[in-house]
Write a protein that holds these residues in place. Structure first.
Motif, PDB file in Angstrom:
ATOM      1  N   GLY A  36     -28.562 -38.302 -39.167  1.00 46.14           N
ATOM      2  CA  GLY A  36     -28.013 -39.377 -39.505  1.00 46.14           C
ATOM      3  C   GLY A  36     -28.890 -40.493 -39.077  1.00 46.14           C
ATOM      4  N   LYS A  37     -30.097 -40.347 -38.798  1.00 50.37           N
ATOM      5  CA  LYS A  37     -31.216 -41.463 -38.498  1.00 50.37           C
ATOM      6  C   LYS A  37     -31.202 -42.606 -39.494  1.00 50.37           C
ATOM      7  N   SER A  38     -31.282 -42.477 -40.800  1.00 46.08           N
ATOM      8  CA  SER A  38     -31.241 -43.457 -41.986  1.00 46.08           C
ATOM      9  C   SER A  38     -29.880 -44.119 -41.850  1.00 46.08           C
ATOM     10  N   THR A  39     -28.988 -43.591 -41.656  1.00 45.26           N
ATOM     11  CA  THR A  39     -27.511 -44.053 -41.731  1.00 45.26           C
ATOM     12  C   THR A  39     -27.396 -45.170 -40.738  1.00 45.26           C
ATOM     13  N   ALA A  40     -27.965 -44.589 -39.609  1.00 43.85           N
ATOM     14  CA  ALA A  40     -27.935 -45.281 -38.149  1.00 43.85           C
ATOM     15  C   ALA A  40     -28.806 -46.635 -38.475  1.00 43.85           C
ATOM     16  N   ARG A  59     -35.487 -34.404 -46.872  1.00 43.00           N
ATOM     17  CA  ARG A  59     -35.974 -34.967 -47.695  1.00 43.00           C
ATOM     18  C   ARG A  59     -37.073 -36.105 -47.476  1.00 43.00           C
ATOM     19  N   THR A  60     -36.715 -36.902 -46.291  1.00 44.93           N
ATOM     20  CA  THR A  60     -37.588 -37.780 -45.829  1.00 44.93           C
ATOM     21  C   THR A  60     -38.664 -37.295 -45.380  1.00 44.93           C
ATOM     22  N   GLN A  61     -39.876 -37.110 -45.768  1.00 50.34           N
ATOM     23  CA  GLN A  61     -41.022 -36.754 -45.033  1.00 50.34           C
ATOM     24  C   GLN A  61     -41.993 -37.890 -44.848  1.00 50.34           C
TER      25      GLN A  61
HETATM   26  N1  GTP Z   1     -18.873 -38.556 -41.143  1.00 45.80           N
HETATM   27  C1  GTP Z   1     -20.157 -39.304 -40.988  1.00 45.80           C
HETATM   28  N2  GTP Z   1     -21.289 -38.874 -41.708  1.00 45.80           N
HETATM   29  C2  GTP Z   1     -22.550 -39.483 -41.291  1.00 45.80           C
HETATM   30  C3  GTP Z   1     -22.801 -40.497 -40.349  1.00 45.80           C
HETATM   31  N3  GTP Z   1     -23.891 -40.845 -40.338  1.00 45.80           N
HETATM   32  C4  GTP Z   1     -24.411 -40.110 -41.319  1.00 45.80           C
HETATM   33  N4  GTP Z   1     -23.586 -39.257 -42.086  1.00 45.80           N
HETATM   34  C5  GTP Z   1     -23.963 -38.211 -43.150  1.00 45.80           C
HETATM   35  O1  GTP Z   1     -24.852 -37.380 -42.723  1.00 45.80           O
HETATM   36  C6  GTP Z   1     -25.669 -37.253 -43.789  1.00 45.80           C
HETATM   37  C7  GTP Z   1     -27.081 -37.349 -43.342  1.00 45.80           C
HETATM   38  O2  GTP Z   1     -27.525 -38.801 -43.285  1.00 45.80           O
HETATM   39  P1  GTP Z   1     -28.623 -39.498 -43.322  1.00 45.80           P
HETATM   40  O3  GTP Z   1     -28.628 -40.836 -42.616  1.00 45.80           O
HETATM   41  O4  GTP Z   1     -29.608 -39.446 -44.498  1.00 45.80           O
HETATM   42  O5  GTP Z   1     -29.773 -38.374 -42.216  1.00 45.80           O
HETATM   43  P2  GTP Z   1     -31.107 -38.369 -41.933  1.00 45.80           P
HETATM   44  O6  GTP Z   1     -31.443 -38.067 -40.372  1.00 45.80           O
HETATM   45  O7  GTP Z   1     -31.905 -39.716 -42.075  1.00 45.80           O
HETATM   46  O8  GTP Z   1     -31.601 -37.070 -42.640  1.00 45.80           O
HETATM   47  P3  GTP Z   1     -33.200 -36.857 -43.091  1.00 45.80           P
HETATM   48  O9  GTP Z   1     -33.772 -38.383 -43.588  1.00 45.80           O
HETATM   49  O10 GTP Z   1     -33.015 -36.156 -44.253  1.00 45.80           O
HETATM   50  O11 GTP Z   1     -33.943 -36.318 -41.955  1.00 45.80           O
HETATM   51  C8  GTP Z   1     -25.228 -37.998 -45.019  1.00 45.80           C
HETATM   52  O12 GTP Z   1     -24.501 -37.270 -45.983  1.00 45.80           O
HETATM   53  C9  GTP Z   1     -24.547 -39.195 -44.285  1.00 45.80           C
HETATM   54  O13 GTP Z   1     -23.641 -39.744 -44.998  1.00 45.80           O
HETATM   55  C10 GTP Z   1     -21.452 -40.885 -39.691  1.00 45.80           C
HETATM   56  O14 GTP Z   1     -21.484 -41.610 -38.798  1.00 45.80           O
HETATM   57  N5  GTP Z   1     -20.375 -40.309 -39.860  1.00 45.80           N
END
Ligand code: GTP
Ligand code: MG
Length: 196
Positions: A36-40, A59-61
């Protein structure tokens, strides 16, 4: 209102020589793939489309740089721990991360995103040790806390705090979806970015 009204994408780096200029201060976001890095980053900057959220883990490399203000950046690091990533990609990740953490003078702290349903993994701990060995701050967001009930979330919070007890690492529950813990996280970030 966005806490960082003029945040914008700066650049992506796939190679060491593509990093944004190393001046001012920046905070890196690291964690397992799909944690959830990008979402955060999107939630904390209140800009939904800023960092790309992936349905496909790993995906994010790229290292993605975002500017909050002049000389103040957030950095979305590529995730680790996704089993299906080929060895070649894993090796490249390690090389790029080592380079980043070794050279980056503007790096003031690491926000480590850990899925609250999983808790710390070996690579999360290794990442923290790496950063602490370089005298940077570290703060853990236990992400997706909306997926846990109160008892479960308190348990993972206490367990994670205990694991960090001998260090200066701070820990909080976080949910981008439920907008939980945004202010606490922003306070930490502001302190790192602005303290003298
Ligand atoms: N329920 C819930 N889902 C979340 C939350 N934050 C992220 N997600 C879900 O988790 C999945 C991954 O989120 P990303 O933000 O893409 O995670 P990431 O760490 O950036 O992933 P990579 O870039 O692939 O390493 C997505 O389907 C988001 O919608 C949250 O607070 N609650
Ligand atoms: Mg991402």
């Amino acid at each position: 209102m966005s806490a960082y009204a003029s945040v914008k994408f700066v650049t992506s780096a796939a190679e060491a020589h593509q990093l944004a200029p190393d001046s001012g201060r920046e905070i890196a976001f690291a964690g397992r793939s799909n944690s959830g890095k990008s979402t955060a980053i999107n939630a904390l900057t209140a800009r939904s489309g800023l960092a790309r959220v992936s349905r496909t883990p790993g995906r994010t490399q790229l290292i993605n740089f975002f500017e909050l203000a002049p000389e103040r950046r957030l950095v979305d690091l590529p995730g680790y721990g996704y089993a299906k990533v080929p060895e070649r990609v894993r090796h490249k990740w390690l090389e790029l991360m080592e380079h980043y953490f070794n050279v980056r003078e503007s790096l003031v702290g690491l926000i480590l995103i850990v899925d609250s349903r999983r808790g710390f993994g070996a690579q999360d701990v290794a990442m923290l040790e790496w950063v602490l060995a370089r005298d940077r701050h570290a703060h853990v967001l236990l992400s997706k806390a909306d997926k846990l009930n109160r008892r479960e979330s308190q348990r993972v919070l206490q367990e994670t705090k205990s694991a960090c007890a001998d260090t200066a690492v701070t820990v909080q529950l976080f949910s981008a979806r439920a907008k939980q813990g945004l202010d606490v996280a922003r306070e930490v970030m502001d302190k790192w970015l602005n303290s003298t």
